[in-house]
Design a protein around this motif. Sequence first.
Motif, PDB file in Angstrom:
ATOM      1  N   ASP A 296      35.876  25.650  42.120  1.00 57.88           N
ATOM      2  CA  ASP A 296      35.720  27.100  41.951  1.00 57.88           C
ATOM      3  C   ASP A 296      36.552  27.592  41.038  1.00 57.88           C
ATOM      4  OD1 ASP A 296      33.231  27.193  43.534  1.00 57.88           O
ATOM      5  OD2 ASP A 296      34.265  27.945  45.397  1.00 57.88           O
ATOM      6  N   HIS A 297      37.993  27.144  41.427  1.00 61.87           N
ATOM      7  CA  HIS A 297      39.074  27.852  40.458  1.00 61.87           C
ATOM      8  C   HIS A 297      39.013  26.998  39.128  1.00 61.87           C
ATOM      9  CE1 HIS A 297      40.887  30.064  43.774  1.00 61.87           C
ATOM     10  NE2 HIS A 297      41.160  28.676  44.523  1.00 61.87           N
TER      11      HIS A 297
ATOM     12  N   GLU B  12      36.950  24.284  46.792  1.00 64.96           N
ATOM     13  CA  GLU B  12      37.939  25.310  46.502  1.00 64.96           C
ATOM     14  C   GLU B  12      38.523  24.954  45.431  1.00 64.96           C
ATOM     15  OE1 GLU B  12      42.255  26.412  48.094  1.00 64.96           O
ATOM     16  OE2 GLU B  12      40.604  25.743  49.697  1.00 64.96           O
TER      17      GLU B  12
ATOM     18  N   CYS C 230      42.705  19.223  34.598  1.00 63.18           N
ATOM     19  CA  CYS C 230      43.498  20.609  34.544  1.00 63.18           C
ATOM     20  C   CYS C 230      44.831  20.420  34.024  1.00 63.18           C
ATOM     21  CB  CYS C 230      43.825  20.570  36.260  1.00 63.18           C
ATOM     22  SG  CYS C 230      42.583  21.490  37.695  1.00 63.18           S
TER      23      CYS C 230
ATOM     24  N   ASP D  45      41.173  29.193  36.580  1.00 63.01           N
ATOM     25  CA  ASP D  45      42.485  29.362  37.124  1.00 63.01           C
ATOM     26  C   ASP D  45      43.160  27.995  37.652  1.00 63.01           C
ATOM     27  OD1 ASP D  45      44.833  29.760  38.822  1.00 63.01           O
ATOM     28  OD2 ASP D  45      43.798  31.551  39.994  1.00 63.01           O
TER      29      ASP D  45
ATOM     30  N   LEU E  76      45.788  27.215  40.472  1.00 61.20           N
ATOM     31  CA  LEU E  76      45.071  27.134  41.808  1.00 61.20           C
ATOM     32  C   LEU E  76      44.051  25.957  42.062  1.00 61.20           C
ATOM     33  CD1 LEU E  76      44.416  31.027  42.870  1.00 61.20           C
ATOM     34  CD2 LEU E  76      46.165  29.387  43.662  1.00 61.20           C
ATOM     35  N   ALA E  77      43.454  25.642  40.936  1.00 60.30           N
ATOM     36  CA  ALA E  77      42.587  24.367  40.911  1.00 60.30           C
ATOM     37  C   ALA E  77      43.391  23.012  41.361  1.00 60.30           C
ATOM     38  CB  ALA E  77      41.717  24.115  39.658  1.00 60.30           C
TER      39      ALA E  77
END
Length: 189
Positions: free
Chosen positions: A136-137, A133, A170, A142, A145-146
Amino acid sequence: GNFGCEYRINYTVLGDGVNLASRLEAANKPFGTAALVADSTRSKAGSDYAFRRIGKITVPGKAEVLTVFEPLYRIPGDDTVMCTANILCSQDAMAVSLESSSASELSSEGGILNAWRAVPKPALDGLAQKYEEGLDHFIAGDLQLAEMAFMEASVLAPEDGPTKLLLELCHEGKKPGVRWDGVIRFEHK
């Protein structure tokens, strides 16, 4: 193949596949993984093995963006899996037993798993789901959200190298002026 003359012979392996394998081996260190494979290897492994998608990377000497995977476990057909990854190694409460087959030993540096471990499949699948999940972010850009998904994954496995690296990326990606495309670039061999 065999190189040299009758007085001095050298056996070596050459080619693009060997160079790629060497670059993937080097990528294990920043990811904190024991093994990484390209998509072509993952697809040839068949359904007896499970893999975790680690991300999109570039390696020195190749312009192509590769999707790389970490071999997670061999599927024996029950609720316990033989884990090759370092994901749950630090969580002794989750490790059921240590297999003692010398054929299954992997090299160990810095606390990375050095043998197959039997771990509960639901625990491994939960981490893989949260990581996927977050990835994907991460790839979509994003990063907020990641980061949240990777934080949840880090609660399940605090020592998971790929989760730690992508959390760090991130933070780096959120800095002003950073151009983002979701690809992790390795520039040194």
